[in-house]
Every structure is written in C-alpha cells, then in structure tokens.
Design a protein around this motif. Sequence first.
Motif, short mmCIF file in Angstrom:
data_model
loop_
_atom_site.label_atom_id
_atom_site.label_comp_id
_atom_site.label_asym_id
_atom_site.label_seq_id
_atom_site.Cartn_x
_atom_site.Cartn_y
_atom_site.Cartn_z
N SER A 118 35.82 -46.15 -23.40
CA SER A 118 36.13 -46.89 -24.63
C SER A 118 36.40 -48.24 -24.18
O SER A 118 36.38 -49.19 -24.99
CB SER A 118 37.66 -46.30 -24.91
OG SER A 118 38.27 -46.45 -23.61
N VAL A 119 36.73 -48.39 -22.93
CA VAL A 119 36.74 -49.96 -22.55
C VAL A 119 35.41 -50.87 -22.86
O VAL A 119 35.33 -51.87 -23.12
CB VAL A 119 37.38 -50.15 -21.24
CG1 VAL A 119 37.04 -51.70 -20.85
CG2 VAL A 119 38.77 -49.73 -21.08
N ARG A 120 34.31 -49.89 -22.32
CA ARG A 120 33.11 -50.72 -22.59
C ARG A 120 32.05 -50.71 -24.02
O ARG A 120 31.15 -51.09 -24.24
CB ARG A 120 32.16 -50.32 -21.44
CG ARG A 120 32.48 -50.76 -20.08
CD ARG A 120 31.55 -50.24 -19.09
NE ARG A 120 31.96 -50.51 -17.84
CZ ARG A 120 31.15 -50.27 -16.62
NH1 ARG A 120 29.84 -50.11 -16.89
NH2 ARG A 120 31.64 -50.75 -15.50
N ASP A 121 33.03 -49.98 -24.72
CA ASP A 121 32.79 -49.50 -26.13
C ASP A 121 31.14 -48.65 -26.11
O ASP A 121 30.32 -49.08 -26.75
CB ASP A 121 32.55 -50.65 -27.03
CG ASP A 121 32.46 -50.32 -28.50
OD1 ASP A 121 33.09 -49.28 -28.93
OD2 ASP A 121 31.73 -51.29 -29.20
N ILE A 122 31.33 -47.75 -25.27
CA ILE A 122 30.13 -47.10 -25.11
C ILE A 122 30.07 -45.89 -25.70
O ILE A 122 31.01 -45.11 -26.11
CB ILE A 122 29.81 -46.58 -23.63
CG1 ILE A 122 29.66 -47.61 -22.65
CG2 ILE A 122 28.62 -45.47 -23.58
CD1 ILE A 122 29.56 -47.09 -21.06
N ARG A 123 28.92 -45.87 -26.74
CA ARG A 123 28.84 -44.53 -27.58
C ARG A 123 27.61 -43.99 -27.71
O ARG A 123 26.51 -44.62 -27.25
CB ARG A 123 29.04 -45.02 -29.18
CG ARG A 123 30.45 -45.94 -29.21
CD ARG A 123 30.80 -45.94 -31.05
NE ARG A 123 31.93 -46.77 -31.06
CZ ARG A 123 33.08 -46.43 -30.68
NH1 ARG A 123 33.50 -45.50 -30.29
NH2 ARG A 123 33.94 -47.38 -31.09
N PRO A 124 27.29 -42.59 -27.96
CA PRO A 124 26.08 -42.14 -27.88
C PRO A 124 25.12 -42.59 -28.93
O PRO A 124 25.65 -43.12 -29.97
CB PRO A 124 26.30 -40.42 -27.99
CG PRO A 124 27.94 -40.36 -28.35
CD PRO A 124 28.59 -41.61 -28.03
N PRO A 125 23.90 -42.79 -28.79
CA PRO A 125 22.94 -43.33 -29.91
C PRO A 125 22.88 -42.61 -31.04
O PRO A 125 23.12 -41.12 -31.08
CB PRO A 125 21.66 -43.19 -29.09
CG PRO A 125 21.72 -42.29 -28.03
CD PRO A 125 23.09 -42.20 -27.69
N ASP A 154 39.43 -38.15 -17.20
CA ASP A 154 40.15 -39.24 -18.00
C ASP A 154 39.63 -40.49 -17.74
O ASP A 154 39.39 -41.41 -18.65
CB ASP A 154 41.86 -39.07 -17.64
CG ASP A 154 42.24 -37.97 -17.93
OD1 ASP A 154 42.07 -37.35 -19.12
OD2 ASP A 154 43.18 -37.68 -17.20
N ASP A 155 39.29 -40.82 -16.44
CA ASP A 155 38.46 -42.27 -15.92
C ASP A 155 37.32 -42.49 -16.81
O ASP A 155 37.20 -43.58 -17.24
CB ASP A 155 38.49 -42.40 -14.56
CG ASP A 155 39.86 -42.57 -13.76
OD1 ASP A 155 40.93 -42.82 -14.19
OD2 ASP A 155 39.72 -42.02 -12.48
N PHE A 156 36.54 -41.45 -16.77
CA PHE A 156 35.48 -41.61 -17.57
C PHE A 156 35.51 -41.88 -19.03
O PHE A 156 34.97 -43.06 -19.72
CB PHE A 156 34.49 -40.24 -17.55
CG PHE A 156 33.05 -40.43 -18.58
CD1 PHE A 156 31.97 -40.99 -18.13
CD2 PHE A 156 33.32 -39.85 -19.63
CE1 PHE A 156 31.16 -40.88 -18.93
CE2 PHE A 156 32.18 -39.70 -20.47
CZ PHE A 156 31.22 -40.25 -20.10
#
Length: 159
Positions: free
Chosen positions: A11-18, A4-6
Amino acid sequence: MNYDDFFREASVRDIRPPENNLRTTFNSSLDNEALFQLPLLAMVILTLAKGRSKPKLSELGQIVGECLERTVSGFRGSSQDIGWSANLRIRTIKALTFLERAGLALVDPADSTVIATEIGRKIAGEASNRETPLSSSLLIIERSFENIRAERRIRAEVK
C-alpha cells in the motif's frame, strides 16, 4: 516478510495487480471440480430415480460414481474408481437427504429404492429438456444407468 508487512509495503508503494483488459469467456463444462457438488449430485439422483428402474439405497453411491465416470470425460478410462470414493458416498447421502427434506425424492420402505416424487420428476425433466451441458450430461447419466443395469443383468445370467 510476513503477511502484514507485505500488504503494508504494497500500500505504501501503491502496488496493484495489473488489470486484465481481455474479456474472458464463460466456459460452461462439467469438470472434476463440479463432481462432488451437492446440487449436481442431487440432479443425478433425481435423474436416476425418475426412470423406470430405480436405484437401491444401498448401491446409490456406487451407481452415482459409475454414472459420473462414464459421463465426465476426465474419468473415462481413468484408473480412478470414484464409485468407491467415501467422499462421493457421503455427499450423495447428503444430497439424498436434501431431496427428501425438499419433497423431491423418497426412499420406498418396502424395497429401499430411491423414488422421485412428482415434483422431483418434473424438475429433472425440465433440466433434461434444455440444450445445456448439464442436460446433455443428465441424458448420458440416464443412459449410463440403464447400461449398468443391463450389464449387471447379463453378468448375473452368465453365472
């Protein structure tokens, strides 16, 4: 970090796979992952049951395994003997049960051979007559079954 933390942190850092802009081509080959799939096993059973010589129910799993070993390149010359695989045998019987319930195959009570019904023969024939990897494999499976029968006959005559 737990699961859940991951995802919260991502989502907070707006990280998405390339994004992959390369178009992938569809590779339509029969590999080891496809071996124990019920539709493939059902087509193998129909292919074996539509010919002149019919497989016996008691040896169906072994025959399907031997035919697949001779057909699928990953098993040729391999130390694996999938004809003895309990998983393959169980799935082969499940595929046969499906074929019986669908009215595509039946087991002759007189001699326990697996027989394709008229509809089953038609479906197997349609699948074999196309120009696809599946049809090529089904033709090789059919030939392998005939070769296995001939080899067994010769061994029985020699003894």
